[in-house]
Scaffold this motif. Sequence first.
Motif, PDB file in Angstrom:
ATOM      1  N   ALA A   1       0.820  -1.208   0.000  1.00  0.00           N
ATOM      2  CA  ALA A   1       0.000   0.000   0.000  1.00  0.00           C
ATOM      3  C   ALA A   1       0.855   1.259   0.000  1.00  0.00           C
ATOM      4  CB  ALA A   1      -0.918  -0.009   1.207  1.00  0.00           C
ATOM      5  N   SER A   2       2.051   1.164   0.579  1.00  0.00           N
ATOM      6  CA  SER A   2       2.907   2.351   0.652  1.00  0.00           C
ATOM      7  C   SER A   2       3.458   2.706  -0.724  1.00  0.00           C
ATOM      8  CB  SER A   2       4.063   2.125   1.620  1.00  0.00           C
ATOM      9  OG  SER A   2       5.042   1.316   1.008  1.00  0.00           O
ATOM     10  N   GLY A   3       3.270   1.807  -1.669  1.00  0.00           N
ATOM     11  CA  GLY A   3       3.726   2.106  -3.017  1.00  0.00           C
ATOM     12  C   GLY A   3       5.168   1.700  -3.268  1.00  0.00           C
ATOM     13  N   ASN A   4       5.814   1.167  -2.260  1.00  0.00           N
ATOM     14  CA  ASN A   4       7.202   0.742  -2.424  1.00  0.00           C
ATOM     15  C   ASN A   4       7.207  -0.710  -2.909  1.00  0.00           C
ATOM     16  OD1 ASN A   4       9.934   0.504  -2.317  1.00  0.00           O
ATOM     17  ND2 ASN A   4      10.133   1.583  -0.349  1.00  0.00           N
ATOM     18  N   THR A   5       6.967  -0.888  -4.195  1.00  0.00           N
ATOM     19  CA  THR A   5       6.760  -2.235  -4.730  1.00  0.00           C
ATOM     20  C   THR A   5       8.006  -3.106  -4.593  1.00  0.00           C
ATOM     21  OG1 THR A   5       5.523  -1.020  -6.384  1.00  0.00           O
ATOM     22  CG2 THR A   5       5.640  -3.396  -6.649  1.00  0.00           C
ATOM     23  N   ALA A   6       9.182  -2.499  -4.770  1.00  0.00           N
ATOM     24  CA  ALA A   6      10.417  -3.282  -4.691  1.00  0.00           C
ATOM     25  C   ALA A   6      10.558  -3.904  -3.307  1.00  0.00           C
ATOM     26  CB  ALA A   6      11.612  -2.388  -5.000  1.00  0.00           C
ATOM     27  N   VAL A   7      10.287  -3.120  -2.293  1.00  0.00           N
ATOM     28  CA  VAL A   7      10.374  -3.644  -0.935  1.00  0.00           C
ATOM     29  C   VAL A   7       9.355  -4.762  -0.736  1.00  0.00           C
ATOM     30  CG1 VAL A   7       9.836  -3.045   1.463  1.00  0.00           C
ATOM     31  CG2 VAL A   7      11.390  -1.615   0.151  1.00  0.00           C
ATOM     32  N   TRP A   8       8.167  -4.550  -1.301  1.00  0.00           N
ATOM     33  CA  TRP A   8       7.121  -5.567  -1.173  1.00  0.00           C
ATOM     34  C   TRP A   8       7.549  -6.878  -1.829  1.00  0.00           C
ATOM     35  CZ3 TRP A   8       3.760  -7.383  -5.260  1.00  0.00           C
ATOM     36  CH2 TRP A   8       2.732  -8.233  -4.803  1.00  0.00           C
ATOM     37  N   ILE A   9       8.165  -6.773  -3.020  1.00  0.00           N
ATOM     38  CA  ILE A   9       8.608  -7.988  -3.724  1.00  0.00           C
ATOM     39  C   ILE A   9       9.694  -8.703  -2.925  1.00  0.00           C
ATOM     40  CG2 ILE A   9       9.819  -8.814  -5.783  1.00  0.00           C
ATOM     41  CD1 ILE A   9       8.234  -6.678  -7.355  1.00  0.00           C
ATOM     42  N   LEU A  10      10.619  -7.922  -2.369  1.00  0.00           N
ATOM     43  CA  LEU A  10      11.651  -8.533  -1.514  1.00  0.00           C
ATOM     44  C   LEU A  10      10.984  -9.281  -0.356  1.00  0.00           C
ATOM     45  CD1 LEU A  10      14.465  -5.827  -1.265  1.00  0.00           C
ATOM     46  CD2 LEU A  10      14.633  -8.087  -2.293  1.00  0.00           C
ATOM     47  N   GLY A  11       9.968  -8.652   0.235  1.00  0.00           N
ATOM     48  CA  GLY A  11       9.257  -9.280   1.350  1.00  0.00           C
ATOM     49  C   GLY A  11       8.634 -10.593   0.929  1.00  0.00           C
ATOM     50  N   LEU A  12       8.039 -10.591  -0.256  1.00  0.00           N
ATOM     51  CA  LEU A  12       7.398 -11.798  -0.760  1.00  0.00           C
ATOM     52  C   LEU A  12       8.440 -12.895  -1.017  1.00  0.00           C
ATOM     53  CD1 LEU A  12       4.412 -11.929  -1.045  1.00  0.00           C
ATOM     54  CD2 LEU A  12       4.633 -11.505  -3.493  1.00  0.00           C
ATOM     55  N   ALA A  13       9.585 -12.496  -1.563  1.00  0.00           N
ATOM     56  CA  ALA A  13      10.666 -13.462  -1.794  1.00  0.00           C
ATOM     57  C   ALA A  13      11.108 -14.056  -0.466  1.00  0.00           C
ATOM     58  CB  ALA A  13      11.838 -12.775  -2.494  1.00  0.00           C
ATOM     59  N   GLY A  14      11.160 -13.208   0.567  1.00  0.00           N
ATOM     60  CA  GLY A  14      11.521 -13.707   1.888  1.00  0.00           C
ATOM     61  C   GLY A  14      10.533 -14.738   2.394  1.00  0.00           C
ATOM     62  N   VAL A  15       9.262 -14.548   2.070  1.00  0.00           N
ATOM     63  CA  VAL A  15       8.238 -15.480   2.551  1.00  0.00           C
ATOM     64  C   VAL A  15       8.476 -16.881   2.007  1.00  0.00           C
ATOM     65  CG1 VAL A  15       5.796 -16.067   2.429  1.00  0.00           C
ATOM     66  CG2 VAL A  15       6.484 -13.737   2.936  1.00  0.00           C
ATOM     67  N   VAL A  16       8.759 -16.968   0.711  1.00  0.00           N
ATOM     68  CA  VAL A  16       8.945 -18.299   0.133  1.00  0.00           C
ATOM     69  C   VAL A  16      10.189 -18.963   0.721  1.00  0.00           C
ATOM     70  CG1 VAL A  16      10.170 -17.492  -1.913  1.00  0.00           C
ATOM     71  CG2 VAL A  16       8.957 -19.634  -2.002  1.00  0.00           C
ATOM     72  N   MET A  17      11.244 -18.167   0.923  1.00  0.00           N
ATOM     73  CA  MET A  17      12.467 -18.738   1.516  1.00  0.00           C
ATOM     74  C   MET A  17      12.210 -19.181   2.944  1.00  0.00           C
ATOM     75  SD  MET A  17      15.667 -16.561   0.315  1.00  0.00           S
ATOM     76  CE  MET A  17      15.528 -15.359  -0.930  1.00  0.00           C
ATOM     77  N   THR A  18      11.488 -18.336   3.704  1.00  0.00           N
ATOM     78  CA  THR A  18      11.210 -18.677   5.096  1.00  0.00           C
ATOM     79  C   THR A  18      10.472 -20.012   5.181  1.00  0.00           C
ATOM     80  OG1 THR A  18      10.981 -16.330   5.528  1.00  0.00           O
ATOM     81  CG2 THR A  18      10.194 -17.825   7.228  1.00  0.00           C
ATOM     82  N   ALA A  19       9.419 -20.120   4.367  1.00  0.00           N
ATOM     83  CA  ALA A  19       8.641 -21.360   4.388  1.00  0.00           C
ATOM     84  C   ALA A  19       9.540 -22.544   4.041  1.00  0.00           C
ATOM     85  CB  ALA A  19       7.494 -21.250   3.404  1.00  0.00           C
ATOM     86  N   PHE A  20      10.429 -22.326   3.052  1.00  0.00           N
ATOM     87  CA  PHE A  20      11.285 -23.429   2.617  1.00  0.00           C
ATOM     88  C   PHE A  20      12.276 -23.836   3.710  1.00  0.00           C
ATOM     89  CE2 PHE A  20      15.103 -25.112   0.625  1.00  0.00           C
ATOM     90  CZ  PHE A  20      14.571 -26.156  -0.106  1.00  0.00           C
ATOM     91  N   TYR A  21      13.045 -22.859   4.233  1.00  0.00           N
ATOM     92  CA  TYR A  21      14.075 -23.291   5.200  1.00  0.00           C
ATOM     93  C   TYR A  21      13.467 -23.786   6.503  1.00  0.00           C
ATOM     94  CZ  TYR A  21      14.034 -18.646   7.532  1.00  0.00           C
ATOM     95  OH  TYR A  21      13.691 -17.517   8.210  1.00  0.00           O
ATOM     96  N   MET A  22      12.303 -23.258   6.879  1.00  0.00           N
ATOM     97  CA  MET A  22      11.706 -23.734   8.132  1.00  0.00           C
ATOM     98  C   MET A  22      11.203 -25.164   7.975  1.00  0.00           C
ATOM     99  SD  MET A  22      12.274 -21.723  10.502  1.00  0.00           S
ATOM    100  CE  MET A  22      11.492 -22.847  11.636  1.00  0.00           C
ATOM    101  N   PHE A  23      10.597 -25.453   6.823  1.00  0.00           N
ATOM    102  CA  PHE A  23      10.138 -26.831   6.659  1.00  0.00           C
ATOM    103  C   PHE A  23      11.283 -27.772   6.365  1.00  0.00           C
ATOM    104  CE2 PHE A  23       5.980 -25.270   7.189  1.00  0.00           C
ATOM    105  CZ  PHE A  23       5.283 -26.370   7.669  1.00  0.00           C
ATOM    106  N   ARG A  24      12.355 -27.248   5.791  1.00  0.00           N
ATOM    107  CA  ARG A  24      13.569 -28.055   5.653  1.00  0.00           C
ATOM    108  C   ARG A  24      14.030 -28.489   7.035  1.00  0.00           C
ATOM    109  NH1 ARG A  24      18.933 -26.219   6.096  1.00  0.00           N
ATOM    110  NH2 ARG A  24      20.477 -27.654   5.215  1.00  0.00           N
TER     111      ARG A  24
END
Lengths: 417, 635
Positions: free
Chosen positions: B407-430
């Motif tokens: 919502a803040s309009g900072n799309t790049a930061v949002w995309i980084l956040g989303l990338a972090g989500v997939v990694m988090t899910a992966f390493y935690m379930f690993r």
Amino acid sequence: MSKRTREFYALLLALESGMIGTFLSLDLLLFYVFWEAMLIPMYLLIGAWGGERRIYAAVKFFLYTMAGSVLMLVAILWLYFLQKTHTGVATFDLDAFYALPIAPATQLWLFLAFAVAFAIKVPMFPFHTWLPDAHVEAPTAGSVILAAVLLKMGTYGFVRFAIPLFPQAATQLTPWIAGLALVGIIYGALVSMVQPDLKKLVAYSSVSHLGFCMLGLVAMNPQGFAGSMMQMLSHGVSTGALFLLVGVVYERRHTRLIADFGGLWKPLPVYASIFLVVMLSSIGLPGTNGFVGEFLVLLGAFRAQPVWAVLAATGVILSACYMLWMFQRVMFGPVTHPENEKLVDLSFRERLVFAPLLVLIFWMGVMPQPFLDRMQPALDRVITLHHERAAFSVAGAPAAGAGPRAIITLPVGGGAR
Amino acid sequence: MLWLIPALPLAAVLLNLLVGGRLGRKGVGWLACGAVGLAFLVALRAVLRLAALPEAQRTVTDTVYTWMRVGDFSADVSFLLDPLSAVMALVVTGVGFLIHVYSTGYMAHDASYRRFFLYLNLFMFAMLTLVMADNFLLMFVGWEGVGLCSYLLIGFWYTRPSAAEAGKKAFIVNRIGDVGFILGMLILFAWGGSLNYARLFAVAPHVFAVGSTVITTATLLLFLGATGKSAQLPLYTWLPDAMEGPTPVSALIHAATMVTAGVYMVARTHVLFQLAPVSLQTVAWIGAATAVFAASIGLAQNDIKRVLAYSTVSQLGYMFMACGVGAFTAGIFHLMTHAFFKALLFLGAGSVIHALSDEQDLRRMGGLAPRLPWTHATMLVATLAIAGIPPFAGFFSKDEILSSAFASGNTAVWILGLAGVVMTAFYMFRLYILAFRGQPRLSHEAEHHLHESPPSMIVPLAVLAALSVLGGLVGPPMQEGGHAFARWLAPVFAGGEHAAAAHHAVPMAVEWGLIALSVVVALAGIGLAFRVYLQDPGAATRLRERLSGLHRTLLHKYWVDELYDATAVRFVHGTARSFWRFWDTKVVDGAVNGVGYVFEGFSAVLRLFQTGFVGTYALFFTLGVAALFLHLLRH
């Protein structure tokens, strides 16, 4: 102290009298006499009860300090004759000198003469090299007194004499003094980091700490002054305690090399815990005495010249580096030398010695106001004197801060400017 | 009576010091837990009374005494309870209490039991001072105090050189940040005239122009302090090494409480940060970058605690990201839920390590689920929570951060956040799969002693698991006028949450889309982890071989430690050595001794004249007389 106990204590007492006299004299001649008299017992203490290179260290200490004081004597006599021609009164009374107007050019020379004597005593970079030698060679009691009290005679001299007597010269030379103080803070800390000898490490850390004292003084504002005084007091407590702590292991192991220790926490838990507290006070952890002085000095320095505070703050990081690294090598890890395994922890008498120091460390850190309140009137007087006298004969005096200018101009005043 | 909250753990420290030796293990444990439990109850009572006040008056201060006053500077020992510090105080004492109880079981066999609880209580005191201080200087007392306790507890097993080294590293890296904090304070005082929050924040908008250099510098310096304490780029390197400490310490200090101090500080000083858009941008970017950077390192670590450590760094990044886009509520919300599930993860890992006789390597675990049922169940809950699966706590807070970023309009930061989500899910379930599923790969020794942990450890796990499930329900998305947690914090962040306001401007459909997207992304990460580590036994090896360069880079943590050693550490050390060996010994002291030699030289020459022979003196005398005559004769 086992050999020649009688003489040792006699000299120690003589030394203490000399120092008390120095701090109490409000007469320049008397001050000078005490100032010089105190050299003799210290010289003998180092020379007779010291370590291997004691003669070299004692002679160096004596001659170096003497060289500075002689200049001061000349300046004192000059002041005396100046007073006599100006008012017709023959006196060495400090208050009379405070009222004496002195031409800026003369001020500069007289200030320099005083400042060199005091700077050697502090010691300020580059006049510090007698200190590590004297500390390393002096017996423990000598080192403690040297660090805790004797060095403060230099900073005290600036507060009581050099700055209020010669305000314009002091202002004019402020950038230089601040510069040397900053070099001392950083240089002392860095050199301290690589010392193999515990006493030398503590000695160089004193150079760094006393740099903070000097920086607070040349900030010439209430916070800087109060911080400087607090730093003097707390340096006396914590560095005095550090030398005592080094003395404790030296008595047991007859070595002060960091490499000869390691893993001491296990055989000496009480000793190590006390060492920890003293170390934290030395690196200025909030809640201990070290923080109050350091923070106020930084605050005062920042208001005088922001760059000073920025540079001095690196000393905060470096002090943690050298102290913690030393502590790690001495206390942590496995016991590397078998002879350290059998070391005996602090005796009841030794614990009793450290108890008041620990109390002071926390008292001054947690409730510094009683200390600050007591020194406030005297410091205010020095600041007022400095301002009045600086305004009194300004004509022709160079503008304040002739050296590096403030990067940012501060809206909230409180400095000398 | 606010002072009582930090004073209770301190009293326990003093009692432990004075009479701890006579109390025995049981007594020491009771004393330590009791003090923190009592502090929790006192805090709870204070918060309930705070909640009873009308919203606008929810600020209570308790001034104990004037700490120092010189000229126009003064700082009090004074405590503050407002909705923000209430959340912090409850999280710190609540989670802290559970971890204290857990420690009585975990540390039961340790020789230095008493010293452990001494440090732990001291930490509680410092941390509560930090969050309850009503001015910067007192906060700094807590700030450095928690750093000290961290140092002591990381190096708790001090005979291990690696532990001593890690403790020192943590302290020194934190000190670099602390210098930033000090300088920030100096600027704030020089311009604002006070270090008291209320007074400073009241004058701030008048003294500091929006975006001025002064406020930007001050906030960036404060943020430097935060990057040290909260392990963000570039000062994060100490936190993974801090895992040398006992596991309860990792849970309490290096996951749930101390490392969140930086986030708390940024949220506390949000008034200042909002005057400095550049600083807020920096916070957002550093947070987002750290979230992804640390998560990527977490993908390849084999030590169970190190995976969690990098995960903590990454999650803290999310909190800063939230603050950076102006969503301070979301940041604090994630701080709270993270405290629950990350403490649970560490305590669960501790339970595993305890059960396996101090085994920490994921490669020598596996198949533990049936053997450690309680640990397994609670760990699974925490893993789902951190991965962001609804309705677990982490989902709500992380989703709020991501939608605020969007919502803040900072799309790049949002995309980084989303990338972090997939990694988090992966390493935690690993981590989850390697530890609890598949075939056991235990050493013989560990297999033999394998046992579920005692109740003192399981009960805290269960409580934290409950919090990890329910904790998020205080902040469900799409509530008219903000959710309950946001309404609670509203008096603190009132008028400040630009981004949060913008957040509500996002249409309902977009909001649902964002939620669906983040869940899908998390599920993708989980699916990938199951595919690689459980269903296809050879997949992990093949993946590692195909991406060997990347894997090596991640395994070696991008060689950042090596880089710091080769540059900063070596530079300082080298300079120090040359200062001593050359400048001090040769130049400065050389000059001093040189003066001595000059005089010695003079006297050596002059001594030649003093031979002691009358003949020589007679010769000099005659020469002198002759010279005198010559002189006279020429005139």
